[in-house]
Design an enzyme around this catalytic site. Structure first.
Site, PDB file in Angstrom:
ATOM      1  N   HIS A 158       7.733   4.119   3.118  1.00 48.39           N
ATOM      2  CA  HIS A 158       6.910   3.105   3.792  1.00 48.39           C
ATOM      3  C   HIS A 158       7.746   2.032   4.481  1.00 48.39           C
ATOM      4  O   HIS A 158       7.234   1.271   5.281  1.00 48.39           O
ATOM      5  CB  HIS A 158       5.958   2.455   2.776  1.00 48.39           C
ATOM      6  CG  HIS A 158       4.879   3.392   2.326  1.00 48.39           C
ATOM      7  ND1 HIS A 158       3.610   3.377   2.843  1.00 48.39           N
ATOM      8  CD2 HIS A 158       4.886   4.402   1.420  1.00 48.39           C
ATOM      9  CE1 HIS A 158       2.882   4.324   2.276  1.00 48.39           C
ATOM     10  NE2 HIS A 158       3.635   4.964   1.399  1.00 48.39           N
ATOM     11  N   ASP A 366      10.402  -4.466   9.532  1.00 48.71           N
ATOM     12  CA  ASP A 366       9.222  -3.985   8.806  1.00 48.71           C
ATOM     13  C   ASP A 366       9.053  -2.497   9.085  1.00 48.71           C
ATOM     14  O   ASP A 366       9.221  -2.076  10.232  1.00 48.71           O
ATOM     15  CB  ASP A 366       7.970  -4.736   9.304  1.00 48.71           C
ATOM     16  CG  ASP A 366       6.993  -5.039   8.173  1.00 48.71           C
ATOM     17  OD1 ASP A 366       6.947  -4.260   7.214  1.00 48.71           O
ATOM     18  OD2 ASP A 366       6.277  -6.052   8.270  1.00 48.71           O
TER      19      ASP A 366
HETATM   20  P1  ADQ Z   1       3.777  -4.414   3.053  1.00 47.04           P
HETATM   21  O1  ADQ Z   1       5.172  -4.912   3.145  1.00 47.04           O
HETATM   22  O2  ADQ Z   1       2.998  -4.918   1.918  1.00 47.04           O
HETATM   23  O3  ADQ Z   1       3.724  -2.822   3.078  1.00 47.04           O
HETATM   24  P2  ADQ Z   1       1.924  -4.578   5.439  1.00 47.04           P
HETATM   25  O4  ADQ Z   1       2.042  -3.333   6.216  1.00 47.04           O
HETATM   26  O5  ADQ Z   1       1.812  -5.772   6.293  1.00 47.04           O
HETATM   27  O6  ADQ Z   1       3.130  -4.879   4.470  1.00 47.04           O
HETATM   28  O7  ADQ Z   1       0.650  -4.438   4.533  1.00 47.04           O
HETATM   29  C1  ADQ Z   1       0.122  -5.501   3.905  1.00 47.04           C
HETATM   30  C2  ADQ Z   1      -1.310  -5.219   3.492  1.00 47.04           C
HETATM   31  O8  ADQ Z   1      -1.639  -6.245   2.599  1.00 47.04           O
HETATM   32  C3  ADQ Z   1      -2.263  -5.277   4.676  1.00 47.04           C
HETATM   33  O9  ADQ Z   1      -3.264  -4.300   4.531  1.00 47.04           O
HETATM   34  C4  ADQ Z   1      -2.848  -6.690   4.552  1.00 47.04           C
HETATM   35  O10 ADQ Z   1      -4.178  -6.792   4.971  1.00 47.04           O
HETATM   36  C5  ADQ Z   1      -2.770  -6.927   3.069  1.00 47.04           C
HETATM   37  N1  ADQ Z   1      -2.606  -8.374   2.841  1.00 47.04           N
HETATM   38  C6  ADQ Z   1      -1.571  -9.140   3.199  1.00 47.04           C
HETATM   39  N2  ADQ Z   1      -1.821 -10.427   2.867  1.00 47.04           N
HETATM   40  C7  ADQ Z   1      -3.041 -10.457   2.316  1.00 47.04           C
HETATM   41  C8  ADQ Z   1      -3.861 -11.486   1.774  1.00 47.04           C
HETATM   42  N3  ADQ Z   1      -3.503 -12.763   1.742  1.00 47.04           N
HETATM   43  N4  ADQ Z   1      -5.048 -11.128   1.281  1.00 47.04           N
HETATM   44  C9  ADQ Z   1      -5.443  -9.842   1.297  1.00 47.04           C
HETATM   45  N5  ADQ Z   1      -4.715  -8.839   1.791  1.00 47.04           N
HETATM   46  C10 ADQ Z   1      -3.531  -9.136   2.289  1.00 47.04           C
HETATM   47  C11 ADQ Z   1       4.687  -1.742   3.142  1.00 47.04           C
HETATM   48  C12 ADQ Z   1       5.726  -1.841   4.266  1.00 47.04           C
HETATM   49  C13 ADQ Z   1       5.041  -1.970   5.609  1.00 47.04           C
HETATM   50  C14 ADQ Z   1       4.072  -0.804   5.815  1.00 47.04           C
HETATM   51  C15 ADQ Z   1       3.150  -0.652   4.619  1.00 47.04           C
HETATM   52  C16 ADQ Z   1       2.311   0.626   4.714  1.00 47.04           C
HETATM   53  O11 ADQ Z   1       6.600  -2.942   4.030  1.00 47.04           O
HETATM   54  O12 ADQ Z   1       5.987  -1.992   6.662  1.00 47.04           O
HETATM   55  O13 ADQ Z   1       3.275  -1.046   6.963  1.00 47.04           O
HETATM   56  O14 ADQ Z   1       3.894  -0.574   3.412  1.00 47.04           O
HETATM   57  O15 ADQ Z   1       3.097   1.749   4.900  1.00 47.04           O
END
Ligand code: ADQ
Length: 482
Positions: A158, A366
């Site tokens: 990921h 990311d």
């Molecule tokens: P993350 O680093 O966690 O994931 P991201 O892809 O942005 O990063 O996903 C975050 C998820 O958490 C999103 O669905 C978002 O809506 C949710 N989220 C964030 N803040 C929130 C809040 N305050 N309340 C509720 N929900 C919240 C890792 C990798 C990424 C990759 C994903 C998926 O680091 O690059 O995109 O996995 O593969």
């Protein structure tokens, strides 16, 4: 169709009402498991003394069995907080300066992977497909192979895969690279990550590249392909539309009192570029004094990994930074930055995205970044907001009509904010339509289908995944990253 086994560090177990407490990724994997019948195994999140670690906790929901194991405190310290989050995470995010390599942690990482293998082995049936997720579990396939498992095993990373100069600075790089060659399918977020991985193999003289995506190592062959992860695009758009009727939405609109909302949503993590973003926002306000009192930045940042010292320090740094900007530029009736440290339910988040005129998604690095995709899906067709996106997020490969920025360039990012807020509505619509087209063409169900199709080569072609009912997308816990 073969049964599917998913293994990830944490498992989004459904709550008592039977709805999934999870975002799009968990929903897509659950629909794949439901369709094929399956098992999802991972850490329970609990630690206990070695002698107290009992049998797996088994739960059943429809066609899916969930198998959860406790770990010892030492396991959690060495495997999770140690090697996974203080070596692999910083290295894969190009932060060699933050990697704290220790033999004890490395040994713990491989030991816990052996332990996961021992828990999984008795549950594997002959035709099962096994899909392992993320950097916590890289050596799991080689441990299973050591015990004679011949099933098809896939791995999806990921997070980014760094260039050889960064990756090879990690002392156990060869063990990690070699263990990846035990998989049949290796999935990366972008072609760039796949190329970095291929460059690492080439640099170390490991395996042979047959063509762009096929490699061999001894008598084994494997595919390394990019599968950019998506979101549940249409379901998320519907959530956002519905949110306009909620009380939270109305209260929020009232509290904005006509100011334009700018939004940032990220787990508290140094890879997300939050401090650089706040600097850029301050620079924007200082260079464009007419924007002061006209905009508010809502930065929603739930704490994560607080047990790792860098995260704890960052928590303090961001709070102080937001406080300093508010102190310097705020007035008695205007706060430039609203900084919130909590998780929101997905409908609330979807509604806030829709209300925002601009999203700041500016990670320093990311794998993908799903917030960027969710923000786009949540916009209204007539009056869409603008996405300002770091060119170092995997999402920038698909969302080319975002305003792309270099988050290290604080002044450039500040200028881009001003440009984004001034875009005429026709241009905002054009950009949004093109991004939405990309999100519809590659949603999270398509992502899951593509990976499973490659993993299940040789068996009758799997049908497209059934879309889940709306109820399933309302929860709050993402499975990866945290
Ligand atoms: P993350 O680093 O966690 O994931 P991201 O892809 O942005 O990063 O996903 C975050 C998820 O958490 C999103 O669905 C978002 O809506 C949710 N989220 C964030 N803040 C929130 C809040 N305050 N309340 C509720 N929900 C919240 C890792 C990798 C990424 C990759 C994903 C998926 O680091 O690059 O995109 O996995 O593969």
């Amino acid at each position: 169709m073969s049964r599917l086994i998913v293994v990830s560090n944490r498992v989004p177990v459904p709550d008592k009402r039977g709805t999934a407490p999870a975002g799009g990724l968990a929903v897509a994997l659950q629909s794949a498991l439901e369709a094929r019948g399956g098992l999802w195994l991972g850490w329970s999140g609990q630690s206990s003394a070695e002698e107290a670690i009992g049998p797996l906790k088994m739960l059943k929901d429809g066609n899916i069995d969930y198998a959860l194991t406790d770990l010892t405190e030492r396991d959690v310290e060495e495997y999770y907080q140690g090697f996974a989050n203080r070596v692999l995470w910083p290295i894969c995010h190009y932060r060699l300066d933050l990697a704290e390599y220790g033999r004890r942690e490395m040994t713990g990482y491989f030991r816990v992977n052996r332990f996961f293998a021992s828990r999984l082995l008795p549950l594997i049936e002959e035709d099962d497909l096994i899909w392992i997720h993320d950097y916590h579990l890289i050596p799991l396939a080689s441990e299973l192979r050591r015990h004679g498992v011949r099933n098809r095993i896939g791995f999806f990373l990921h997070i980014p895969w760094p260039s050889p100069d960064v990756f090879l600075a990690m002392p156990v790089h060869d063990e990690i690279l070699t263990s990846l060659t035990a998989y049949d399918v290796l999935g990366f977020q972008t072609a760039h990550d796949r190329e970095n991985f291929a460059d690492c193999l080439a640099r170390q003289g490991l395996g042979e590249r047959q063509d762009e995506e096929h490699f061999s190592m001894g008598d084994r062959t494997f595919i390394a392909r990019h599968y950019p992860i998506g979101i549940e695009t249409d379901e998320f758009a519907t959530l956002a539309q519905r949110a306009a009727e909620t009380t939270l939405h109305k209260r929020m609109l009232q509290s904005l009192d006509g100011k334009r909302l700018i939004i940032g949503v990220d787990r508290l993590d140094y890879s997300k570029g939050i401090t650089q973003r706040i600097d850029a926002f301050e620079t924007f306000l200082t260079r464009h004094p007419d924007s002061q009192r006209q905009v508010t930045l809502l930065q929603i940042t739930p704490k994560s990994r607080s047990e790792v010292p860098e995260y704890e320090a960052m928590q303090r740094a961001v709070a102080e930074q937001a406080g300093r900007v508010n102190g310097a530029l705020g007035t008695v009736d205007w706060v430039p930055i609203r900084y919130v440290n909590r998780s929101l339910r997905r409908p609330a988040l979807a509604g806030l995205y829709r209300m925002a005129k601009l999203a700041l998604v500016t990670p320093l690095r990311d794998g993908m970044n799903l917030v960027a995709k969710e923000f786009v899906a949540a916009q209204s067709e007539e009056d869409p907001g603008v996405l300002l996106l770091s060119r170092f997020a995997g999402a920038a490969q698909e969302l080319k009509d975002a305003i792309l920025v270099n988050p290290y360039d604080v002044e450039g990012t500040a200028d881009a904010m001003a440009r984004a807020l001034a875009l005429p509505v026709e241009e905002r619509r054009d950009r949004w339509r093109s991004m939405m087209k990309a999100l519809r063409a590659n949603d999270v169900f398509t992502w899951c289908d593509r990976f499973l199709r490659d993993l299940s080569t040789g068996e009758p072609k799997a049908g497209a995944l059934a879309r889940p009912r709306m109820a399933a997308v309302g929860g709050r816990t993402p499975i990866s990253g945290a």
